[in-house]
Structures are given as C-alpha cells and as structure tokens.
Design a protein around this motif. Structure first.
Motif, PDB file in Angstrom:
ATOM      1  N   PRO A   1      -4.825  20.726 -25.938  1.00 25.15           N
ATOM      2  CA  PRO A   1      -4.750  20.299 -27.339  1.00 25.15           C
ATOM      3  C   PRO A   1      -5.947  19.445 -27.765  1.00 25.15           C
ATOM      4  CG  PRO A   1      -2.595  20.145 -26.340  1.00 25.15           C
ATOM      5  CD  PRO A   1      -3.571  20.478 -25.234  1.00 25.15           C
ATOM      6  N   LEU A   2      -6.424  18.588 -26.877  1.00 22.69           N
ATOM      7  CA  LEU A   2      -7.580  17.758 -27.213  1.00 22.69           C
ATOM      8  C   LEU A   2      -8.824  18.607 -27.457  1.00 22.69           C
ATOM      9  CD1 LEU A   2      -8.594  14.904 -27.682  1.00 22.69           C
ATOM     10  CD2 LEU A   2      -9.025  14.730 -25.229  1.00 22.69           C
ATOM     11  N   ASP A   3      -8.965  19.700 -26.699  1.00 22.46           N
ATOM     12  CA  ASP A   3     -10.095  20.606 -26.912  1.00 22.46           C
ATOM     13  C   ASP A   3     -10.049  21.218 -28.309  1.00 22.46           C
ATOM     14  OD1 ASP A   3     -10.916  20.144 -24.294  1.00 22.46           O
ATOM     15  OD2 ASP A   3      -9.951  21.961 -23.522  1.00 22.46           O
ATOM     16  N   VAL A   4      -8.853  21.423 -28.818  1.00 25.07           N
ATOM     17  CA  VAL A   4      -8.691  22.020 -30.143  1.00 25.07           C
ATOM     18  C   VAL A   4      -9.036  21.005 -31.237  1.00 25.07           C
ATOM     19  CG1 VAL A   4      -7.024  23.045 -31.753  1.00 25.07           C
ATOM     20  CG2 VAL A   4      -6.974  23.667 -29.319  1.00 25.07           C
ATOM     21  N   ILE A   5      -8.517  19.792 -31.118  1.00 26.04           N
ATOM     22  CA  ILE A   5      -8.707  18.821 -32.206  1.00 26.04           C
ATOM     23  C   ILE A   5     -10.067  18.142 -32.172  1.00 26.04           C
ATOM     24  CG2 ILE A   5      -6.243  18.461 -32.468  1.00 26.04           C
ATOM     25  CD1 ILE A   5      -6.594  15.682 -31.172  1.00 26.04           C
ATOM     26  N   GLU A   6     -10.774  18.214 -31.049  1.00 25.88           N
ATOM     27  CA  GLU A   6     -12.078  17.556 -30.986  1.00 25.88           C
ATOM     28  C   GLU A   6     -13.102  18.207 -31.894  1.00 25.88           C
ATOM     29  OE1 GLU A   6     -13.781  17.591 -27.069  1.00 25.88           O
ATOM     30  OE2 GLU A   6     -14.057  19.751 -27.078  1.00 25.88           O
ATOM     31  N   SER A   7     -12.779  19.370 -32.419  1.00 22.88           N
ATOM     32  CA  SER A   7     -13.687  20.020 -33.367  1.00 22.88           C
ATOM     33  C   SER A   7     -13.803  19.198 -34.652  1.00 22.88           C
ATOM     34  CB  SER A   7     -13.179  21.420 -33.712  1.00 22.88           C
ATOM     35  OG  SER A   7     -11.980  21.333 -34.483  1.00 22.88           O
ATOM     36  N   GLY A   8     -12.770  18.380 -34.924  1.00 24.01           N
ATOM     37  CA  GLY A   8     -12.761  17.598 -36.155  1.00 24.01           C
ATOM     38  C   GLY A   8     -12.210  18.373 -37.335  1.00 24.01           C
ATOM     39  N   ASP A   9     -11.897  19.645 -37.116  1.00 29.10           N
ATOM     40  CA  ASP A   9     -11.361  20.482 -38.183  1.00 29.10           C
ATOM     41  C   ASP A   9      -9.958  20.002 -38.557  1.00 29.10           C
ATOM     42  OD1 ASP A   9     -11.433  23.017 -39.807  1.00 29.10           O
ATOM     43  OD2 ASP A   9      -9.700  23.449 -38.525  1.00 29.10           O
ATOM     44  N   PHE A  10      -9.762  19.735 -39.831  1.00 30.51           N
ATOM     45  CA  PHE A  10      -8.475  19.206 -40.291  1.00 30.51           C
ATOM     46  C   PHE A  10      -7.335  20.172 -39.997  1.00 30.51           C
ATOM     47  CE2 PHE A  10      -5.136  18.166 -43.289  1.00 30.51           C
ATOM     48  CZ  PHE A  10      -5.060  16.791 -43.164  1.00 30.51           C
ATOM     49  N   ALA A  11      -7.569  21.469 -40.193  1.00 30.84           N
ATOM     50  CA  ALA A  11      -6.523  22.466 -39.942  1.00 30.84           C
ATOM     51  C   ALA A  11      -6.139  22.482 -38.462  1.00 30.84           C
ATOM     52  CB  ALA A  11      -6.983  23.845 -40.403  1.00 30.84           C
ATOM     53  N   ALA A  12      -7.102  22.319 -37.573  1.00 28.11           N
ATOM     54  CA  ALA A  12      -6.809  22.292 -36.145  1.00 28.11           C
ATOM     55  C   ALA A  12      -5.960  21.071 -35.793  1.00 28.11           C
ATOM     56  CB  ALA A  12      -8.102  22.291 -35.334  1.00 28.11           C
ATOM     57  N   LEU A  13      -6.275  19.941 -36.403  1.00 27.51           N
ATOM     58  CA  LEU A  13      -5.489  18.729 -36.173  1.00 27.51           C
ATOM     59  C   LEU A  13      -4.056  18.933 -36.663  1.00 27.51           C
ATOM     60  CD1 LEU A  13      -5.485  15.756 -35.229  1.00 27.51           C
ATOM     61  CD2 LEU A  13      -6.138  15.145 -37.549  1.00 27.51           C
ATOM     62  N   TYR A  14      -3.921  19.486 -37.857  1.00 31.64           N
ATOM     63  CA  TYR A  14      -2.596  19.729 -38.430  1.00 31.64           C
ATOM     64  C   TYR A  14      -1.796  20.714 -37.575  1.00 31.64           C
ATOM     65  CZ  TYR A  14       1.056  21.543 -41.421  1.00 31.64           C
ATOM     66  OH  TYR A  14       2.267  21.954 -41.891  1.00 31.64           O
ATOM     67  N   GLU A  15      -2.397  21.814 -37.183  1.00 31.17           N
ATOM     68  CA  GLU A  15      -1.679  22.823 -36.389  1.00 31.17           C
ATOM     69  C   GLU A  15      -1.288  22.266 -35.017  1.00 31.17           C
ATOM     70  OE1 GLU A  15      -0.386  25.696 -37.266  1.00 31.17           O
ATOM     71  OE2 GLU A  15      -1.142  25.428 -39.285  1.00 31.17           O
ATOM     72  N   THR A  16      -2.142  21.470 -34.427  1.00 29.36           N
ATOM     73  CA  THR A  16      -1.813  20.841 -33.144  1.00 29.36           C
ATOM     74  C   THR A  16      -0.656  19.865 -33.334  1.00 29.36           C
ATOM     75  OG1 THR A  16      -4.078  21.115 -32.374  1.00 29.36           O
ATOM     76  CG2 THR A  16      -2.729  19.472 -31.223  1.00 29.36           C
ATOM     77  N   PHE A  17      -0.704  19.076 -34.390  1.00 28.47           N
ATOM     78  CA  PHE A  17       0.411  18.177 -34.709  1.00 28.47           C
ATOM     79  C   PHE A  17       1.709  18.970 -34.844  1.00 28.47           C
ATOM     80  CE2 PHE A  17       2.984  17.131 -38.453  1.00 28.47           C
ATOM     81  CZ  PHE A  17       3.726  16.096 -37.917  1.00 28.47           C
ATOM     82  N   ARG A  18       1.685  20.056 -35.596  1.00 27.12           N
ATOM     83  CA  ARG A  18       2.907  20.857 -35.815  1.00 27.12           C
ATOM     84  C   ARG A  18       3.489  21.343 -34.501  1.00 27.12           C
ATOM     85  NH1 ARG A  18       2.118  25.761 -38.821  1.00 27.12           N
ATOM     86  NH2 ARG A  18       4.203  26.091 -38.069  1.00 27.12           N
ATOM     87  N   ARG A  19       2.643  21.814 -33.613  1.00 25.62           N
ATOM     88  CA  ARG A  19       3.137  22.351 -32.345  1.00 25.62           C
ATOM     89  C   ARG A  19       3.676  21.258 -31.432  1.00 25.62           C
ATOM     90  NH1 ARG A  19       0.419  25.826 -34.974  1.00 25.62           N
ATOM     91  NH2 ARG A  19       0.634  28.033 -34.568  1.00 25.62           N
ATOM     92  N   ILE A  20       3.036  20.122 -31.437  1.00 28.17           N
ATOM     93  CA  ILE A  20       3.546  19.011 -30.628  1.00 28.17           C
ATOM     94  C   ILE A  20       4.840  18.467 -31.233  1.00 28.17           C
ATOM     95  CG2 ILE A  20       3.066  16.623 -29.900  1.00 28.17           C
ATOM     96  CD1 ILE A  20       0.151  17.544 -29.473  1.00 28.17           C
ATOM     97  N   ASP A  21       4.888  18.402 -32.540  1.00 27.22           N
ATOM     98  CA  ASP A  21       6.088  17.896 -33.216  1.00 27.22           C
ATOM     99  C   ASP A  21       7.299  18.783 -32.920  1.00 27.22           C
ATOM    100  OD1 ASP A  21       7.235  15.900 -34.990  1.00 27.22           O
ATOM    101  OD2 ASP A  21       7.455  17.543 -36.427  1.00 27.22           O
ATOM    102  N   THR A  22       7.099  20.088 -32.805  1.00 28.75           N
ATOM    103  CA  THR A  22       8.229  20.980 -32.518  1.00 28.75           C
ATOM    104  C   THR A  22       8.748  20.799 -31.095  1.00 28.75           C
ATOM    105  OG1 THR A  22       6.714  22.802 -32.040  1.00 28.75           O
ATOM    106  CG2 THR A  22       7.727  22.772 -34.219  1.00 28.75           C
TER     107      THR A  22
END
Length: 134
Positions: free
Chosen positions: A107-128
């Motif tokens: 997940p950190l590899d995904v959000i380190e891009s800084g892309d807001f959508a990647a942060l949001y999608e990672t949040f959604r998956r962790i939240d579930t």
C-alpha cells in the motif's frame, strides 16, 4: 444549536490541523516512510516539509492537505482495529498485497506517488478491512 455555533472557530480549526499534522508525521514515521515519500503523500514541497517537521505550529494547510491527513489518520485507525499487534499495525503498509488493486505492491508503494486518487483508493481498501468486506 445554531449552524454558526456548530462551525469551528478558526482557532479550533487551526489546533485540529496542527494536531492532525503531528499525528500524520508520527504515523508516516512508524510506517517507515522516507522524507520524500511523506512529502509526496502530504503534497508538501521539500522546504515546507522540513519547516513543518521542525515547527508544526507554523503549518498553513489547504483543504487537499487536510483531506490527505484525514485519510492517513483513518487508515491508521482501521489498521489498529483490525490488528492487535504493533508489528502488523505499522508493518501492513510495507507488506506486498495481492489484492487486485495493489497487484503485488505494498500500500505504501501505491500512495507514495502522491496521487490523490491512489491515496483515496488505498484508504477505501484498508477501511473495508474493518468490516471484513475485502
């Protein structure tokens, strides 16, 4: 209570943003983020990142940055609910994940891009994870 009383005063909002920033720095540190990763995730220029690290009270955050901090705090909360031991709470973000969204990346590899959508999608998956829906 009237709508105006329900709104936070500027001083309250400022205190909350400073507290949130401090918490986000702490979480990112525990996740093992580099300064460059944290800068991208929080969308902070290098000089500003170091200024805020040294003096969080000087932070002037925009709505996007506050939303990013909110996602980080909520991901951390979800991980604390799902996992009992600190190794998993803080290590999860660095573990390779084979869920279709992550495709073997952490997940950190995904959000380190800084892309807001990647942060949001990672949040959604962790939240579930909290609900066992993943």
């Amino acid at each position: 209570m009237t709508a105006s009383k329900a709104q936070k005063s500027p001083a309250d909002a400022r205190r909350m943003s400073v507290s949130g920033l401090k918490a986000a720095f702490n979480i990112l540190d525990k996740w093992g983020c580099t300064a460059e990763q944290a800068q991208a995730i929080l969308r902070l220029p290098r000089a500003t990142y170091y200024k805020y690290r040294n003096d969080p009270e000087s932070a002037r955050l925009d709505r996007d940055q506050l939303t990013r901090i909110s996602y980080l705090l909520n991901m951390h909360q979800a991980l604390r609910i799902v996992f009992e031991n600190p190794e998993n709470v803080y290590g999860f973000m660095r573990k390779r994940n084979h869920n279709p969204y992550f495709h073997g990346r952490a997940p950190l590899d995904v959000i380190e891009s800084g892309d807001f959508a990647a942060l949001y999608e990672t949040f959604r998956r962790i939240d579930t994870l909290r609900s066992g829906l993943w």
